[in-house]
Design a protein around this motif. Structure first.
Motif, PDB file in Angstrom:
ATOM      1  N   ARG A  76      41.909  35.255  47.368  1.00 53.56           N
ATOM      2  CA  ARG A  76      41.153  35.086  46.202  1.00 53.56           C
ATOM      3  C   ARG A  76      40.111  33.682  46.304  1.00 53.56           C
ATOM      4  O   ARG A  76      39.198  33.671  45.555  1.00 53.56           O
ATOM      5  CB  ARG A  76      42.099  34.896  45.025  1.00 53.56           C
ATOM      6  CG  ARG A  76      41.368  35.035  43.603  1.00 53.56           C
ATOM      7  CD  ARG A  76      42.274  35.041  42.455  1.00 53.56           C
ATOM      8  NE  ARG A  76      42.796  36.487  42.234  1.00 53.56           N
ATOM      9  CZ  ARG A  76      42.283  37.523  41.902  1.00 53.56           C
ATOM     10  NH1 ARG A  76      41.099  37.663  41.327  1.00 53.56           N
ATOM     11  NH2 ARG A  76      42.941  38.586  41.656  1.00 53.56           N
ATOM     12  N   PRO A  79      35.253  32.940  48.937  1.00 51.86           N
ATOM     13  CA  PRO A  79      34.055  33.204  48.204  1.00 51.86           C
ATOM     14  C   PRO A  79      33.533  34.608  48.697  1.00 51.86           C
ATOM     15  O   PRO A  79      32.700  35.083  48.146  1.00 51.86           O
ATOM     16  CB  PRO A  79      33.068  32.227  48.455  1.00 51.86           C
ATOM     17  CG  PRO A  79      33.584  31.550  49.789  1.00 51.86           C
ATOM     18  CD  PRO A  79      35.266  31.728  49.976  1.00 51.86           C
ATOM     19  N   TRP A  81      34.375  37.587  48.583  1.00 51.40           N
ATOM     20  CA  TRP A  81      34.483  38.795  47.787  1.00 51.40           C
ATOM     21  C   TRP A  81      33.657  38.674  46.423  1.00 51.40           C
ATOM     22  O   TRP A  81      32.944  39.400  45.988  1.00 51.40           O
ATOM     23  CB  TRP A  81      35.888  39.106  47.402  1.00 51.40           C
ATOM     24  CG  TRP A  81      36.450  38.101  46.492  1.00 51.40           C
ATOM     25  CD1 TRP A  81      37.113  36.924  46.924  1.00 51.40           C
ATOM     26  CD2 TRP A  81      36.354  38.066  44.697  1.00 51.40           C
ATOM     27  NE1 TRP A  81      37.624  36.256  45.750  1.00 51.40           N
ATOM     28  CE2 TRP A  81      37.437  36.816  44.657  1.00 51.40           C
ATOM     29  CE3 TRP A  81      36.285  38.726  44.152  1.00 51.40           C
ATOM     30  CZ2 TRP A  81      37.335  36.565  43.431  1.00 51.40           C
ATOM     31  CZ3 TRP A  81      36.288  38.622  42.678  1.00 51.40           C
ATOM     32  CH2 TRP A  81      37.095  37.439  41.978  1.00 51.40           C
ATOM     33  N   GLN A  82      33.228  37.402  46.040  1.00 48.25           N
ATOM     34  CA  GLN A  82      32.314  37.066  45.064  1.00 48.25           C
ATOM     35  C   GLN A  82      31.141  37.088  45.263  1.00 48.25           C
ATOM     36  O   GLN A  82      30.085  37.945  44.845  1.00 48.25           O
ATOM     37  CB  GLN A  82      32.589  35.851  44.310  1.00 48.25           C
ATOM     38  CG  GLN A  82      34.055  35.556  43.737  1.00 48.25           C
ATOM     39  CD  GLN A  82      34.449  34.116  43.434  1.00 48.25           C
ATOM     40  OE1 GLN A  82      34.340  33.330  44.304  1.00 48.25           O
ATOM     41  NE2 GLN A  82      34.761  34.188  42.098  1.00 48.25           N
ATOM     42  N   GLU A  83      30.803  36.775  46.463  1.00 46.83           N
ATOM     43  CA  GLU A  83      29.322  36.793  47.286  1.00 46.83           C
ATOM     44  C   GLU A  83      29.002  38.651  47.467  1.00 46.83           C
ATOM     45  O   GLU A  83      27.654  38.684  47.538  1.00 46.83           O
ATOM     46  CB  GLU A  83      29.017  36.108  48.607  1.00 46.83           C
ATOM     47  CG  GLU A  83      29.413  34.601  48.257  1.00 46.83           C
ATOM     48  CD  GLU A  83      29.448  33.903  49.664  1.00 46.83           C
ATOM     49  OE1 GLU A  83      29.481  34.672  50.809  1.00 46.83           O
ATOM     50  OE2 GLU A  83      29.522  32.435  49.580  1.00 46.83           O
ATOM     51  N   ALA A  85      29.010  40.602  45.410  1.00 45.07           N
ATOM     52  CA  ALA A  85      28.495  41.396  44.423  1.00 45.07           C
ATOM     53  C   ALA A  85      26.765  41.226  44.487  1.00 45.07           C
ATOM     54  O   ALA A  85      26.330  42.622  44.160  1.00 45.07           O
ATOM     55  CB  ALA A  85      28.649  40.634  43.085  1.00 45.07           C
ATOM     56  N   ASP A 134      39.311  44.455  42.505  1.00 42.26           N
ATOM     57  CA  ASP A 134      40.334  43.508  42.205  1.00 42.26           C
ATOM     58  C   ASP A 134      41.128  44.019  40.971  1.00 42.26           C
ATOM     59  O   ASP A 134      41.027  43.805  39.901  1.00 42.26           O
ATOM     60  CB  ASP A 134      39.399  42.223  41.444  1.00 42.26           C
ATOM     61  CG  ASP A 134      40.233  41.056  41.144  1.00 42.26           C
ATOM     62  OD1 ASP A 134      41.429  40.979  41.742  1.00 42.26           O
ATOM     63  OD2 ASP A 134      39.598  40.037  40.261  1.00 42.26           O
TER      64      ASP A 134
END
Length: 229
Positions: A76, A79, A81-83, A85, A134
Motif C-alpha cells: 500500500r 505509489p 497503484w495510485q499513479e 489511475a 483495492d
C-alpha cells in the motif's frame, strides 16, 4: 507523455523490443508456460516521475477464448497503484532461463575463428493497462491462490490459516491488488537459430553437460527450437 500549459497529460505508450524474425516466439501456450514457470515479473510503468520498475509475482489467468489477465499485489505504501489511475500503461517482463555462450563451443570457431560471445535467453513481454483492485476479498483470494501455487512443492505447505486471523487481516490491509488485462504478448527466444546446425548443436550440448539447471534448460531449448539456417 506530453506537457501542455505546465501540466502533464496522459498519452498512450508503446513499448517495443528489437525482434529479428528468427527469434520470434508467438505460440500462446509457450508464452503462457514461461509466465507460469517464472511468475516473478518486472512491472514497468511510466509515472509522473518517469520510468519505474517493481518486481512482483503474478498470477496468470487464461480465459477459454484466449484472453490473458495478470494479477498481483503491491505494498500500500508503494505509489505505483495510485499513479496507475492517471498512468495505467504497463509492461511486465518475465525472464526465462539464460546462459552465456562461449565462441569456443562452436565447432566452426576452431576452423575460421569467426565467432563472438553472446547470451541466449527466453523472455516474454506482456503489455496492458493496470486496474487497481483495492478490496479485501480480491486481495485475500489472490494471496491464497499464489500461496497454494508457491507452496505446492513443500513437504508441509504453509497456508494462510496457519497464522492468526488478526495478523493475516493486518497483512492484507497493507497491500493493494492490481489487475492487468493483457493486450499484447511478445516472446523472444534467442537460442542460436541464426547459427549453423553444427555450431548450434555444439553450444547446446556443452550447456547440457553443465551442472546448472538453467544452463541445461537453455541447452535443451536450443535443440528444440526450429533452426533458420
Amino acid at each position: 507523455m506530453s506537457k501542455s500549459g505546465g501540466a502533464f497529460t496522459h498519452v498512450d505508450l508503446e513499448w517495443f523490443m528489437y525482434m529479428p524474425a528468427h527469434f520470434e516466439e508467438n505460440r500462446p501456450e509457450v508464452l503462457h508456460r514461461l509466465i507460469g514457470e517464472q511468475p516473478l515479473g518486472a512491472l514497468i510503468t511510466n509515472g509522473p516521475n518517469g520510468l519505474d520498475a517493481n518486481h512482483v509475482p503474478f498470477e496468470l489467468d487464461v480465459a477459454p477464448a484466449g484472453g490473458v489477465i495478470l494479477r498481483a499485489h503491491v505494498a500500500r505504501a508503494n505509489p505505483v497503484w495510485q499513479e496507475a489511475a492517471t498512468h495505467p500503461d504497463a509492461l511486465v517482463i518475465f525472464q526465462g532461463p539464460t546462459a552465456y555462450i562461449s565462441p569456443n563451443w562452436y565447432p566452426s570457431k576452431h576452423d575460421a575463428h569467426r565467432q563472438v560471445p553472446t547470451y541466449n535467453y527466453m523472455v516474454v513481454h506482456a503489455h496492458g493497462r493496470i486496474v487497481v483492485r483495492d478490496d479485501e476479498a480480491f486481495v485475500r483470494g489472490l494471496v491464497a491462490r499464489l500461496t497454494r501455487k508457491m507452496e505446492a512443492g513443500e513437504p508441509v505447505p504453509w497456508k494462510m490459516g496457519d497464522a492468526p486471523a488478526d495478523f493475516i487481516a493486518q497483512m492484507l490491509g497493507a497491500i493493494v491488488g492490481i489487475e492487468i488485462e493483457v493486450t499484447r504478448l511478445v516472446g523472444k527466444w534467442k537460442l542460436g537459430q541464426n547459427k549453423a546446425a553444427d555450431d548450434r548443436r555444439g553450444a547446446a550440448e556443452t550447456l547440457l553437460a553443465r551442472s546448472s539447471d538453467e544452463q541445461q534448460a537453455v541447452g535443451q531449448a536450443m535443440l528444440d527450437a526450429p533452426p533458420v539456417l
